[in-house]
Design a protein around this motif. Structure first.
Motif, short mmCIF file in Angstrom:
data_model
loop_
_atom_site.label_atom_id
_atom_site.label_comp_id
_atom_site.label_asym_id
_atom_site.label_seq_id
_atom_site.Cartn_x
_atom_site.Cartn_y
_atom_site.Cartn_z
N ILE A 213 0.85 -1.19 0.00
CA ILE A 213 0.00 0.00 0.00
C ILE A 213 0.88 1.24 0.00
O ILE A 213 1.75 1.40 0.86
CB ILE A 213 -0.91 0.04 1.25
N PHE A 214 0.67 2.11 -1.00
CA PHE A 214 1.39 3.37 -1.10
C PHE A 214 0.41 4.45 -1.56
O PHE A 214 -0.30 4.26 -2.54
CB PHE A 214 2.55 3.26 -2.12
N ASP A 215 0.38 5.57 -0.85
CA ASP A 215 -0.48 6.70 -1.21
C ASP A 215 -1.93 6.27 -1.42
O ASP A 215 -2.57 6.63 -2.41
CB ASP A 215 0.03 7.40 -2.46
N ASP A 216 -2.47 5.48 -0.51
CA ASP A 216 -3.86 5.01 -0.57
C ASP A 216 -4.19 4.23 -1.84
O ASP A 216 -5.31 4.27 -2.32
CB ASP A 216 -4.84 6.17 -0.39
N THR A 217 -3.21 3.55 -2.40
CA THR A 217 -3.45 2.64 -3.52
C THR A 217 -2.68 1.35 -3.29
O THR A 217 -1.66 1.34 -2.58
CB THR A 217 -3.02 3.23 -4.88
N LEU A 218 -3.16 0.29 -3.88
CA LEU A 218 -2.47 -0.99 -3.85
C LEU A 218 -1.52 -1.02 -5.04
O LEU A 218 -1.96 -0.99 -6.19
CB LEU A 218 -3.48 -2.14 -3.95
N LYS A 219 -0.22 -1.04 -4.78
CA LYS A 219 0.77 -1.01 -5.85
C LYS A 219 1.00 -2.44 -6.34
O LYS A 219 1.33 -3.33 -5.56
CB LYS A 219 2.08 -0.41 -5.35
N ILE A 220 0.81 -2.62 -7.66
CA ILE A 220 1.00 -3.92 -8.28
C ILE A 220 1.92 -3.76 -9.48
O ILE A 220 1.68 -2.91 -10.35
CB ILE A 220 -0.34 -4.53 -8.74
N LYS A 221 2.97 -4.56 -9.53
CA LYS A 221 3.89 -4.57 -10.66
C LYS A 221 3.44 -5.65 -11.65
O LYS A 221 3.05 -6.74 -11.24
CB LYS A 221 5.32 -4.88 -10.22
N VAL A 222 3.49 -5.32 -12.94
CA VAL A 222 3.18 -6.30 -13.98
C VAL A 222 4.30 -6.30 -15.02
O VAL A 222 4.91 -5.28 -15.30
CB VAL A 222 1.81 -6.04 -14.67
N LYS A 223 4.57 -7.48 -15.56
CA LYS A 223 5.67 -7.65 -16.52
C LYS A 223 5.42 -6.96 -17.85
O LYS A 223 6.33 -6.45 -18.46
CB LYS A 223 5.91 -9.14 -16.79
N ALA A 224 4.18 -6.97 -18.29
CA ALA A 224 3.86 -6.47 -19.64
C ALA A 224 4.02 -4.95 -19.73
O ALA A 224 3.78 -4.23 -18.77
CB ALA A 224 2.44 -6.86 -20.01
N PRO A 225 4.41 -4.46 -20.90
CA PRO A 225 4.51 -3.02 -21.09
C PRO A 225 3.13 -2.39 -21.28
O PRO A 225 2.17 -3.07 -21.62
CB PRO A 225 5.33 -2.90 -22.38
N ALA A 226 3.06 -1.09 -21.09
CA ALA A 226 1.80 -0.35 -21.25
C ALA A 226 1.60 0.00 -22.71
O ALA A 226 1.58 1.15 -23.10
CB ALA A 226 1.82 0.89 -20.39
N VAL A 227 1.47 -1.02 -23.54
CA VAL A 227 1.28 -0.84 -24.98
C VAL A 227 0.06 -1.62 -25.41
O VAL A 227 -0.03 -2.82 -25.17
CB VAL A 227 2.53 -1.34 -25.76
N GLU A 228 -0.90 -0.92 -26.03
CA GLU A 228 -2.10 -1.55 -26.59
C GLU A 228 -2.83 -2.44 -25.59
O GLU A 228 -3.31 -3.52 -25.92
CB GLU A 228 -1.75 -2.34 -27.85
N GLY A 229 -2.88 -2.02 -24.33
CA GLY A 229 -3.65 -2.75 -23.32
C GLY A 229 -2.97 -3.99 -22.77
O GLY A 229 -3.57 -4.74 -22.00
N ALA A 230 -1.72 -4.23 -23.13
CA ALA A 230 -1.03 -5.44 -22.68
C ALA A 230 -0.88 -5.48 -21.16
O ALA A 230 -1.05 -6.53 -20.54
CB ALA A 230 0.33 -5.55 -23.35
#
Length: 95
Positions: free
Chosen positions: A28-45
């Motif tokens: 939890i950071f700044d009132d959000t649940l921080k989640i890391k994902v492997k995929a890049p932020a391209v075309e909804g991946a």
């Protein structure tokens, strides 16, 4: 508050970090649940990877994970059905 609980669902306020080394719930950071994902932020991946990760981790069908807001932003509001695994995650993050 990083989540909102209703009778049949829970909304999580998520800060998604795309293009990370692995999929993981960081905390939890700044009132959000921080989640890391492997995929890049391209075309909804990254969103697809996030849904897949949450589905597998929380034993929820992908079709029941909904974006309430922030689908194109790092800060998202995701609606999940209220179940034992989701409530356990909330309890673990609160501890």
């Amino acid at each position: 508050m990083w989540y909102e609980e209703a009778e049949t669902f829970v909304d999580l306020h998520v800060n998604a970090r795309p293009a990370s080394g692995r999929n993981e719930i960081v905390g939890i950071f700044d009132d959000t649940l921080k989640i890391k994902v492997k995929a890049p932020a391209v075309e909804g991946a990254a969103n697809k990877e996030l849904v897949k990760f949450l589905s597998k981790t929380l034993k929820i069908p992908k079709s029941e994970i909904l974006f309430v807001s922030g689908e194109t932003s790092k800060r998202k509001r995701i609606r999940l059905p209220k179940n034992e695994k989701v409530m356990r995650l909330i309890g673990e993050m609160e501890a």
